[in-house]
Design an enzyme around this catalytic site. Structure first.
Site, short mmCIF file in Angstrom:
data_model
loop_
_atom_site.label_atom_id
_atom_site.label_comp_id
_atom_site.label_asym_id
_atom_site.label_seq_id
_atom_site.Cartn_x
_atom_site.Cartn_y
_atom_site.Cartn_z
N LYS A 23 -14.08 3.21 1.43
CA LYS A 23 -15.13 2.35 0.87
C LYS A 23 -16.19 1.99 1.90
O LYS A 23 -15.97 2.09 3.10
CB LYS A 23 -14.49 1.12 0.21
CG LYS A 23 -13.82 1.55 -1.11
CD LYS A 23 -13.50 0.44 -2.05
CE LYS A 23 -13.02 1.05 -3.37
NZ LYS A 23 -12.40 0.08 -4.26
N ARG A 61 -4.40 2.68 -3.58
CA ARG A 61 -5.11 3.75 -4.29
C ARG A 61 -5.94 4.50 -3.27
O ARG A 61 -6.87 3.93 -2.70
CB ARG A 61 -5.99 3.11 -5.37
CG ARG A 61 -6.80 4.08 -6.21
CD ARG A 61 -7.69 3.31 -7.17
NE ARG A 61 -8.46 4.21 -8.01
CZ ARG A 61 -9.59 4.79 -7.63
NH1 ARG A 61 -10.09 4.58 -6.45
NH2 ARG A 61 -10.22 5.60 -8.46
N1 HH2 Z 1 -12.03 1.78 -6.84
C1 HH2 Z 1 -12.77 2.76 -7.40
C2 HH2 Z 1 -12.48 3.19 -8.71
N2 HH2 Z 1 -11.48 2.64 -9.42
N3 HH2 Z 1 -9.69 1.10 -9.59
C3 HH2 Z 1 -8.95 0.12 -9.05
N4 HH2 Z 1 -7.94 -0.44 -9.76
N5 HH2 Z 1 -9.19 -0.34 -7.78
C4 HH2 Z 1 -10.20 0.15 -7.01
O1 HH2 Z 1 -10.39 -0.33 -5.87
C5 HH2 Z 1 -11.01 1.21 -7.55
C6 HH2 Z 1 -10.72 1.66 -8.87
C7 HH2 Z 1 -13.87 3.42 -6.63
O2 HH2 Z 1 -13.43 4.56 -5.97
P1 HH2 Z 1 -13.59 6.08 -6.51
O3 HH2 Z 1 -12.75 6.32 -7.74
O4 HH2 Z 1 -13.26 7.00 -5.41
O5 HH2 Z 1 -15.13 6.25 -6.84
P2 HH2 Z 1 -15.93 6.34 -8.21
O6 HH2 Z 1 -15.74 5.08 -8.98
O7 HH2 Z 1 -17.37 6.52 -7.76
O8 HH2 Z 1 -15.41 7.51 -8.98
#
Ligand code: HH2
Length: 277
Positions: A219, A255
């Site tokens: 992040k 995660r």
């Molecule tokens: N962070 C992201 C997406 N979903 N869900 C939970 N429960 N907690 C988190 O911290 C979280 C999440 C963001 O990361 P990423 O999936 O890699 O990116 P994007 O939302 O751009 O697909």
């Protein structure tokens, strides 16, 4: 049936599979179905305890996706993984229709960054599906959440929000032992003024009595602390440090994008903890 992750005795590693063209850290690398399945297989081989499949980016300014398109992205992948593995599968979605289709394809957990607030139907759908739910804290809404986040006491406010959402879920018929909480690092939080105190106060979120999922992997707050970290895949060291801080505070799962490295960090962490006299 896959094992229920909430019953595990050690912190679990949730591997992220984004089937999106625009996710912040993977930027569409796994958008093609074959690439997504190959990536999921690699994360399983790397030691993931469960997988989180997402078909819509939550990054500020990301393009909205229709329920039909999101289902077309995630359902074939969930079904393909389920056909060859018993690993628990979570679906990262705000939409009840997508959660419903994902559960029918073999997912067992609904990870909702809006804590079942996106539409009025969400709570009742989660209760009806009987799946595990991740209720995540988010101030504002994804497209604009980083514009001007404000808190007087970020830990107290996130804890109060998560408590209220857990109570709303239980009142709607979600079983208490199906509920996970997530402080939502990076979601409507100033890079350092809010994310860092929240990470420092995670024990107070754990003390609410539900398993806690923590998402810190790659992040932007890591790059704010270490500009040399640069691009998301240059933030592994910071991701591991933050994940271990969460484990020390008692989180039940992390995660992550870098499953192998995180699994190894947890193995070493546990070995040292076990050797303490
Ligand atoms: N962070 C992201 C997406 N979903 N869900 C939970 N429960 N907690 C988190 O911290 C979280 C999440 C963001 O990361 P990423 O999936 O890699 O990116 P994007 O939302 O751009 O697909």
């Amino acid at each position: 049936m896959p094992d229920r992750p909430a019953t595990a005795a050690r912190p679990l590693v949730m591997g992220v599979v984004n089937v999106t063209p625009d996710s912040f850290s993977e930027g569409g690398r796994f958008a093609a179905p074959a690439a997504a399945l190959a990536h999921a297989r690699a994360l399983i081989a790397d030691g993931a305890d469960l997988l989180d499949i997402g078909g819509e980016s939550t990054r500020p300014g990301a393009d909205p996706v229709s329920p039909a398109d999101e289902i077309a992205r995630v359902v074939p992948l969930i079904a393909a993984i389920r056909a060859e593995s018993a690993l628990p599968i979570s679906v990262d979605t705000m939409k009840p229709a997508v959660a419903r289709a994902a559960m029918a394809a073999g997912a067992t957990m609904w990870n909702d960054v809006t804590a079942l607030r996106h539409v009025p139907d969400s709570l009742a759908t989660a209760a009806e599906l009987g799946c595990e739910v991740v209720l995540m804290h988010l101030q504002g809404e994804p497209r604009t959440m980083q514009a001007e986040p404000r808190y007087d006491d970020v830990v107290a406010e996130v804890a109060a929000f998560l408590t209220a959402r857990a109570e709303a879920a239980i009142a709607a018929g979600v079983a208490r032992d199906r509920i996970w909480l997530d402080p939502g690092i990076g979601f409507g939080k100033h890079m350092t003024r809010h994310n860092l105190p929240l990470l420092g106060g995670l024990d107070r979120i754990v003390a609410l009595g539900f398993p806690v999922l923590l998402g810190v992997s790659r992040k932007r707050f890591i790059a704010a602390l270490d500009p040399a970290g640069g691009a998301p895949d240059g933030r592994l060291g910071g991701s591991l440090a933050a994940a271990l801080a969460g484990v020390a505070a008692g989180v039940a799962a992390v995660r992550v994008h870098d499953v192998r490295e995180t699994a190894q960090a947890l193995i070493v962490w546990r070995a040292i903890a076990a050797a303490k006299s």
